[in-house]
Design a protein around this motif. Structure first.
Motif, PDB file in Angstrom:
ATOM      1  N   MET A  97      74.092  47.123   4.691  1.00 18.95           N
ATOM      2  CA  MET A  97      72.732  46.738   4.020  1.00 18.95           C
ATOM      3  C   MET A  97      71.618  47.131   4.806  1.00 18.95           C
ATOM      4  O   MET A  97      71.725  47.102   6.274  1.00 18.95           O
ATOM      5  CB  MET A  97      72.938  45.138   4.089  1.00 18.95           C
ATOM      6  N   MET A  98      70.800  47.825   4.627  1.00 19.14           N
ATOM      7  CA  MET A  98      69.569  48.116   5.208  1.00 19.14           C
ATOM      8  C   MET A  98      68.390  46.983   5.122  1.00 19.14           C
ATOM      9  O   MET A  98      68.288  46.560   4.076  1.00 19.14           O
ATOM     10  CB  MET A  98      68.799  49.280   4.726  1.00 19.14           C
ATOM     11  N   ILE A  99      68.025  46.715   6.076  1.00 20.95           N
ATOM     12  CA  ILE A  99      67.021  45.406   6.281  1.00 20.95           C
ATOM     13  C   ILE A  99      65.723  45.815   7.032  1.00 20.95           C
ATOM     14  O   ILE A  99      65.854  46.062   8.189  1.00 20.95           O
ATOM     15  CB  ILE A  99      67.791  44.170   6.870  1.00 20.95           C
ATOM     16  N   ALA A 100      64.784  45.457   6.302  1.00 20.69           N
ATOM     17  CA  ALA A 100      63.160  45.493   6.987  1.00 20.69           C
ATOM     18  C   ALA A 100      62.710  44.034   7.266  1.00 20.69           C
ATOM     19  O   ALA A 100      63.026  43.191   6.505  1.00 20.69           O
ATOM     20  CB  ALA A 100      62.382  46.139   6.095  1.00 20.69           C
ATOM     21  N   LEU A 101      62.489  43.901   8.464  1.00 22.35           N
ATOM     22  CA  LEU A 101      61.941  42.429   9.063  1.00 22.35           C
ATOM     23  C   LEU A 101      60.495  42.298   8.873  1.00 22.35           C
ATOM     24  O   LEU A 101      59.640  43.519   9.169  1.00 22.35           O
ATOM     25  CB  LEU A 101      62.462  42.251  10.471  1.00 22.35           C
ATOM     26  N   GLU A 102      60.042  41.137   8.679  1.00 25.53           N
ATOM     27  CA  GLU A 102      58.605  40.802   8.953  1.00 25.53           C
ATOM     28  C   GLU A 102      58.169  39.643   9.476  1.00 25.53           C
ATOM     29  O   GLU A 102      59.210  38.932   9.768  1.00 25.53           O
ATOM     30  CB  GLU A 102      57.857  40.766   7.289  1.00 25.53           C
ATOM     31  N   GLY A 103      57.095  39.388  10.011  1.00 25.21           N
ATOM     32  CA  GLY A 103      56.597  38.131  10.697  1.00 25.21           C
ATOM     33  C   GLY A 103      56.838  38.299  12.330  1.00 25.21           C
ATOM     34  O   GLY A 103      57.159  39.443  12.836  1.00 25.21           O
ATOM     35  N   ARG A 104      56.435  37.458  12.857  1.00 25.13           N
ATOM     36  CA  ARG A 104      56.442  37.432  14.222  1.00 25.13           C
ATOM     37  C   ARG A 104      57.791  36.757  15.038  1.00 25.13           C
ATOM     38  O   ARG A 104      57.810  36.828  16.028  1.00 25.13           O
ATOM     39  CB  ARG A 104      55.445  36.403  14.900  1.00 25.13           C
ATOM     40  N   ASN A 105      58.561  36.016  14.133  1.00 21.40           N
ATOM     41  CA  ASN A 105      59.855  35.448  14.609  1.00 21.40           C
ATOM     42  C   ASN A 105      61.152  36.566  14.224  1.00 21.40           C
ATOM     43  O   ASN A 105      62.259  36.003  13.903  1.00 21.40           O
ATOM     44  CB  ASN A 105      60.047  34.169  14.181  1.00 21.40           C
ATOM     45  N   VAL A 106      61.032  37.693  14.912  1.00 20.41           N
ATOM     46  CA  VAL A 106      62.126  38.757  14.448  1.00 20.41           C
ATOM     47  C   VAL A 106      63.458  38.149  15.200  1.00 20.41           C
ATOM     48  O   VAL A 106      64.436  38.138  14.865  1.00 20.41           O
ATOM     49  CB  VAL A 106      61.626  39.969  15.097  1.00 20.41           C
ATOM     50  N   LYS A 107      63.440  37.679  16.560  1.00 17.89           N
ATOM     51  CA  LYS A 107      64.675  37.130  17.099  1.00 17.89           C
ATOM     52  C   LYS A 107      65.279  36.060  16.415  1.00 17.89           C
ATOM     53  O   LYS A 107      66.426  36.061  16.372  1.00 17.89           O
ATOM     54  CB  LYS A 107      64.079  36.816  18.615  1.00 17.89           C
ATOM     55  N   GLY A 108      64.536  35.335  15.753  1.00 19.79           N
ATOM     56  CA  GLY A 108      64.789  34.186  14.987  1.00 19.79           C
ATOM     57  C   GLY A 108      65.489  34.509  13.832  1.00 19.79           C
ATOM     58  O   GLY A 108      66.712  34.049  13.563  1.00 19.79           O
ATOM     59  N   THR A 109      64.973  35.631  13.088  1.00 15.61           N
ATOM     60  CA  THR A 109      65.532  36.080  11.783  1.00 15.61           C
ATOM     61  C   THR A 109      66.796  36.828  12.273  1.00 15.61           C
ATOM     62  O   THR A 109      67.681  36.588  11.620  1.00 15.61           O
ATOM     63  CB  THR A 109      64.648  36.954  11.347  1.00 15.61           C
ATOM     64  N   VAL A 110      66.852  37.525  13.101  1.00 17.06           N
ATOM     65  CA  VAL A 110      68.063  38.297  13.795  1.00 17.06           C
ATOM     66  C   VAL A 110      69.010  37.238  14.079  1.00 17.06           C
ATOM     67  O   VAL A 110      70.379  37.255  13.502  1.00 17.06           O
ATOM     68  CB  VAL A 110      67.800  39.316  14.622  1.00 17.06           C
ATOM     69  N   ALA A 111      68.768  36.234  14.758  1.00 17.75           N
ATOM     70  CA  ALA A 111      69.720  35.340  15.112  1.00 17.75           C
ATOM     71  C   ALA A 111      70.448  34.488  13.712  1.00 17.75           C
ATOM     72  O   ALA A 111      71.644  34.176  13.622  1.00 17.75           O
ATOM     73  CB  ALA A 111      69.286  34.063  15.736  1.00 17.75           C
ATOM     74  N   ALA A 112      69.501  34.149  12.732  1.00 18.77           N
ATOM     75  CA  ALA A 112      69.892  33.513  11.735  1.00 18.77           C
ATOM     76  C   ALA A 112      70.961  34.524  10.677  1.00 18.77           C
ATOM     77  O   ALA A 112      71.745  33.938  10.254  1.00 18.77           O
ATOM     78  CB  ALA A 112      68.637  33.081  10.707  1.00 18.77           C
ATOM     79  N   LEU A 113      70.547  35.936  10.751  1.00 21.71           N
ATOM     80  CA  LEU A 113      71.457  36.905  10.034  1.00 21.71           C
ATOM     81  C   LEU A 113      72.674  36.955  10.777  1.00 21.71           C
ATOM     82  O   LEU A 113      73.795  37.013  10.082  1.00 21.71           O
ATOM     83  CB  LEU A 113      70.775  38.092  10.070  1.00 21.71           C
ATOM     84  N   ARG A 114      72.619  36.880  12.066  1.00 15.18           N
ATOM     85  CA  ARG A 114      74.149  36.946  12.685  1.00 15.18           C
ATOM     86  C   ARG A 114      75.045  35.740  12.333  1.00 15.18           C
ATOM     87  O   ARG A 114      76.391  35.634  12.586  1.00 15.18           O
ATOM     88  CB  ARG A 114      73.768  36.936  14.191  1.00 15.18           C
ATOM     89  N   LYS A 115      74.465  34.628  11.983  1.00 14.50           N
ATOM     90  CA  LYS A 115      75.581  33.440  11.515  1.00 14.50           C
ATOM     91  C   LYS A 115      76.181  33.524  10.244  1.00 14.50           C
ATOM     92  O   LYS A 115      76.877  32.907  10.153  1.00 14.50           O
ATOM     93  CB  LYS A 115      74.635  32.109  11.490  1.00 14.50           C
ATOM     94  N   ASN A 116      75.698  34.638   9.521  1.00  6.95           N
ATOM     95  CA  ASN A 116      76.603  34.997   8.326  1.00  6.95           C
ATOM     96  C   ASN A 116      78.027  35.443   8.681  1.00  6.95           C
ATOM     97  O   ASN A 116      77.905  36.576   9.172  1.00  6.95           O
ATOM     98  CB  ASN A 116      75.807  36.079   7.512  1.00  6.95           C
ATOM     99  N   PRO A 117      78.971  34.760   8.347  1.00  4.20           N
ATOM    100  CA  PRO A 117      80.261  35.388   8.544  1.00  4.20           C
ATOM    101  C   PRO A 117      80.573  36.505   7.753  1.00  4.20           C
ATOM    102  O   PRO A 117      81.594  37.284   8.352  1.00  4.20           O
ATOM    103  CB  PRO A 117      81.165  34.189   8.190  1.00  4.20           C
ATOM    104  N   GLY A 118      79.951  37.002   6.855  1.00  2.00           N
ATOM    105  CA  GLY A 118      80.190  38.286   6.204  1.00  2.00           C
ATOM    106  C   GLY A 118      80.064  39.596   6.848  1.00  2.00           C
ATOM    107  O   GLY A 118      80.125  40.692   6.604  1.00  2.00           O
ATOM    108  N   PHE A 119      79.275  39.473   7.934  1.00  2.00           N
ATOM    109  CA  PHE A 119      78.478  40.433   8.783  1.00  2.00           C
ATOM    110  C   PHE A 119      79.650  40.824   9.738  1.00  2.00           C
ATOM    111  O   PHE A 119      79.916  40.242  10.645  1.00  2.00           O
ATOM    112  CB  PHE A 119      77.183  40.160   9.820  1.00  2.00           C
ATOM    113  N   ALA A 120      80.223  42.308   9.708  1.00  2.85           N
ATOM    114  CA  ALA A 120      81.069  42.840  10.530  1.00  2.85           C
ATOM    115  C   ALA A 120      80.481  43.433  11.733  1.00  2.85           C
ATOM    116  O   ALA A 120      80.987  43.368  12.780  1.00  2.85           O
ATOM    117  CB  ALA A 120      81.946  43.779   9.865  1.00  2.85           C
ATOM    118  N   ALA A 121      79.340  43.850  11.614  1.00  2.18           N
ATOM    119  CA  ALA A 121      78.358  44.438  12.778  1.00  2.18           C
ATOM    120  C   ALA A 121      76.912  44.578  12.160  1.00  2.18           C
ATOM    121  O   ALA A 121      76.603  44.429  10.882  1.00  2.18           O
ATOM    122  CB  ALA A 121      79.006  45.823  13.086  1.00  2.18           C
TER     123      ALA A 121
END
Length: 72
Positions: free
Chosen positions: A1-25
């Protein structure tokens, strides 16, 4: 999946994404996309659930999926 981010809380968004068990990397990249996420799930139903959740997350401006069908 290709993902474009927006907003000022990029680190928080990435941390939330990492919590998804389906992400292998997850990888950072440059250009139009900010992240490339490798998704491994046991079924299309789980794939759909994961995508639906990501699409509504705050901080995600444009997700795009590509299916890897196998080696060339």
């Amino acid at each position: 999946m290709m993902i474009a981010l927006e907003g000022r809380n990029v680190k928080g968004t990435v941390a939330a994404l990492r919590k998804n068990p389906g992400f292998a990397a997850m990888h950072t990249t440059n250009g139009l996309w900010d992240l490339i996420a490798e998704i491994e799930v046991p079924s299309m139903a789980e794939f759909n659930r994961l995508l639906t959740g990501i699409r509504v997350m705050e901080g995600i401006s444009k997700p795009e999926t590509h299916l890897c069908l196998g080696p060339a």
